[in-house]
Write a protein that holds these residues in place. Structure first.
Motif, PDB file in Angstrom:
ATOM      1  N   ALA A   1      20.769  55.767  93.242  1.00  0.00           N
ATOM      2  CA  ALA A   1      19.455  55.114  93.266  1.00  0.00           C
ATOM      3  C   ALA A   1      18.505  55.934  94.131  1.00  0.00           C
ATOM      4  N   ARG A   2      17.291  56.158  93.624  1.00  0.00           N
ATOM      5  CA  ARG A   2      16.305  56.962  94.358  1.00  0.00           C
ATOM      6  C   ARG A   2      15.225  56.041  94.920  1.00  0.00           C
ATOM      7  N   ARG A   3      14.887  56.260  96.174  1.00  0.00           N
ATOM      8  CA  ARG A   3      13.853  55.466  96.836  1.00  0.00           C
ATOM      9  C   ARG A   3      12.908  56.351  97.630  1.00  0.00           C
ATOM     10  N   ASP A   4      11.719  55.837  97.831  1.00  0.00           N
ATOM     11  CA  ASP A   4      10.678  56.490  98.623  1.00  0.00           C
ATOM     12  C   ASP A   4      10.709  55.815  99.993  1.00  0.00           C
ATOM     13  N   TRP A   5      11.317  56.496 100.981  1.00  0.00           N
ATOM     14  CA  TRP A   5      11.518  55.889 102.292  1.00  0.00           C
ATOM     15  C   TRP A   5      10.486  56.364 103.302  1.00  0.00           C
ATOM     16  N   GLY A   6       9.822  55.411 103.971  1.00  0.00           N
ATOM     17  CA  GLY A   6       8.846  55.733 104.996  1.00  0.00           C
ATOM     18  C   GLY A   6       9.213  55.121 106.337  1.00  0.00           C
ATOM     19  N   TRP A   7       8.340  55.320 107.305  1.00  0.00           N
ATOM     20  CA  TRP A   7       8.532  54.868 108.680  1.00  0.00           C
ATOM     21  C   TRP A   7       7.761  53.571 108.881  1.00  0.00           C
ATOM     22  N   ALA A   8       8.434  52.497 109.252  1.00  0.00           N
ATOM     23  CA  ALA A   8       7.830  51.162 109.304  1.00  0.00           C
ATOM     24  C   ALA A   8       6.536  51.090 110.121  1.00  0.00           C
TER      25      ALA A   8
ATOM     26  N   GLU B   1       7.596  61.020  98.295  1.00  0.00           N
ATOM     27  CA  GLU B   1       8.867  61.725  98.140  1.00  0.00           C
ATOM     28  C   GLU B   1       9.980  60.708  97.911  1.00  0.00           C
ATOM     29  N   SER B   2      10.924  61.058  97.059  1.00  0.00           N
ATOM     30  CA  SER B   2      12.063  60.153  96.852  1.00  0.00           C
ATOM     31  C   SER B   2      13.361  60.876  97.157  1.00  0.00           C
ATOM     32  N   HIS B   3      14.337  60.107  97.615  1.00  0.00           N
ATOM     33  CA  HIS B   3      15.656  60.627  97.946  1.00  0.00           C
ATOM     34  C   HIS B   3      16.696  59.628  97.447  1.00  0.00           C
TER      35      HIS B   3
ATOM     36  N   GLU C   1      21.715  61.107  99.535  1.00  0.00           N
ATOM     37  CA  GLU C   1      20.987  61.990 100.451  1.00  0.00           C
ATOM     38  C   GLU C   1      20.757  61.308 101.798  1.00  0.00           C
ATOM     39  N   PHE C   2      20.496  60.001 101.759  1.00  0.00           N
ATOM     40  CA  PHE C   2      20.316  59.254 103.010  1.00  0.00           C
ATOM     41  C   PHE C   2      21.622  59.282 103.807  1.00  0.00           C
TER      42      PHE C   2
ATOM     43  N   VAL D   1      15.804  52.961  88.810  1.00  0.00           N
ATOM     44  CA  VAL D   1      16.333  54.311  88.917  1.00  0.00           C
ATOM     45  C   VAL D   1      15.555  55.112  89.956  1.00  0.00           C
ATOM     46  N   GLU D   2      14.226  55.132  89.852  1.00  0.00           N
ATOM     47  CA  GLU D   2      13.424  55.858  90.839  1.00  0.00           C
ATOM     48  C   GLU D   2      12.165  55.082  91.181  1.00  0.00           C
ATOM     49  N   GLN D   3      11.976  54.835  92.450  1.00  0.00           N
ATOM     50  CA  GLN D   3      10.733  54.273  92.960  1.00  0.00           C
ATOM     51  C   GLN D   3      10.104  55.325  93.866  1.00  0.00           C
TER      52      GLN D   3
END
Length: 322
Positions: free
Chosen positions: A217-224, A249-251, A255-256, A286-288
């Motif tokens: 699963a791909r996600r776009d992770w940011g800093w809260a 960006e997605s990972h 990858e996490f 699948v990708e956000q």
């Protein structure tokens, strides 16, 4: 000039805590709706003793309306609701009641307060990338069709659209369509914190294996804290509107995991991770990946921490806890 006042639902959560600190630093008087554990409330009181807390539930529209009438806030941030997509599959009716109807109770009470007093009330509805479901293309922006694929996403989509409806009636209601955003304050019920906490424990010899679901699963992770900054900028912008808040960006989950284990100094993460089908969701996008060009241009917002920095900060905090 009198002191500005803000009302925050979901104040004991990750975003609520960072937002309260941000508002207090601006000299804003903060009131919050509390419907969490005693431990969460105690932690918030420790961090933000100046905040005034009120017990209540988003499903109690009468209580929400009474509180807003009593406090008379200038700004309202609706962050409350069911926070877990997985839980929404177990409790779809409750999710709809809290995250959907509960949000509308807040929006409607704000509009009625403004209509009755003649004083403007600026509102922020926290939306989610889950409103897009499985979009046909990435990245997604404010024009991407709403096609939720989970009970959580459906409830959020209803609240998101109702913010637009109330905006057409004169309420300054903005939405931020938040992509995944993390910090050391995430509980371990979230996969990101589950990963960083496990990496720290494995590094310390206190855990052997980590069980996860879909690693692709791909996600776009940011800093809260960055995303909380976007909330404040959106609610205070002269024209209310909708904004995607994302890094672009997605990972993958894999990858996490790799980044977390590397930050903890654990080699060969693959030998430590077990894929457990019980953790796989019925439907998993699948990708956000979000396009925050509008927030950058209109609000002057930009993320301050990259993917490696986010994961590293979380692992560092979890190692410190041990």
């Amino acid at each position: 000039m009198s002191e500005r006042t803000a009302f925050v639902t979901g104040i004991t959560g990750q975003d609520g805590g960072y937002l309260t600190e941000r508002l207090l630093s601006d000299g804003v008087a903060v009131h919050g709706l509390v419907h969490g554990s005693d431990e969460q409330v105690a932690e918030l009181r420790r961090r933000c003793p100046e905040a005034v807390l009120h017990s209540g539930d988003l499903t109690d529209a009468g209580r929400i309306a009474a509180l807003l009438a009593e406090i008379g806030p200038d700004e309202v941030y609706n962050l409350g609701g069911i926070s877990s997509v997985a839980f929404s599959w177990e409790q779809p009716v409750l999710t709809g009641s809290v995250s959907g109807l509960g949000a509308v109770a807040v929006l409607d009470a704000c509009w009625r307060l403004q209509d009755r007093t003649g004083r403007p009330v600026r509102v922020l509805q926290a939306s989610s990338a889950e409103i897009f479901g499985n979009p046909e293309r990435a990245p997604q922006d404010e024009r991407t069709p709403l096609r939720p694929a989970t009970p959580y996403g459906a409830a959020k989509a209803y609240a998101h659209q109702m913010a637009s409806v109330l905006r057409s009636r004169g309420l300054a209601a903005s939405t931020v369509i938040l992509y995944n955003h993390e910090s050391p304050r995430r509980p371990e019920t979230f996969v990101t914190r589950k990963i960083t906490a496990a990496a720290a424990r494995i590094a310390a010899g206190r855990q052997d294996r980590l069980s996860l679901g879909n690693l692709d699963a791909r996600r776009d992770w940011g800093w809260a804290p960055d995303y909380v900054e976007a909330m404040v900028r959106a609610v205070r912008h002269p024209e209310p509107d909708d904004y995607v808040i994302a890094t672009g960006e997605s990972h993958t989950v894999a990858e996490f995991v790799a980044a977390a284990f590397a930050a903890a100094g654990v080699p060969d993460w693959q030998s430590r991770v077990v894929v457990d089908s019980s953790f796989v969701r019925p439907v998993d996008a699948v990708e956000q990946r979000g396009d925050a060009s509008k927030a950058r241009a209109v609000l002057g917002w930009a993320p301050t921490r990259d993917f490696a920095g986010i994961v590293g900060a979380m692992v560092e905090a979890d190692l410190a806890l041990l």
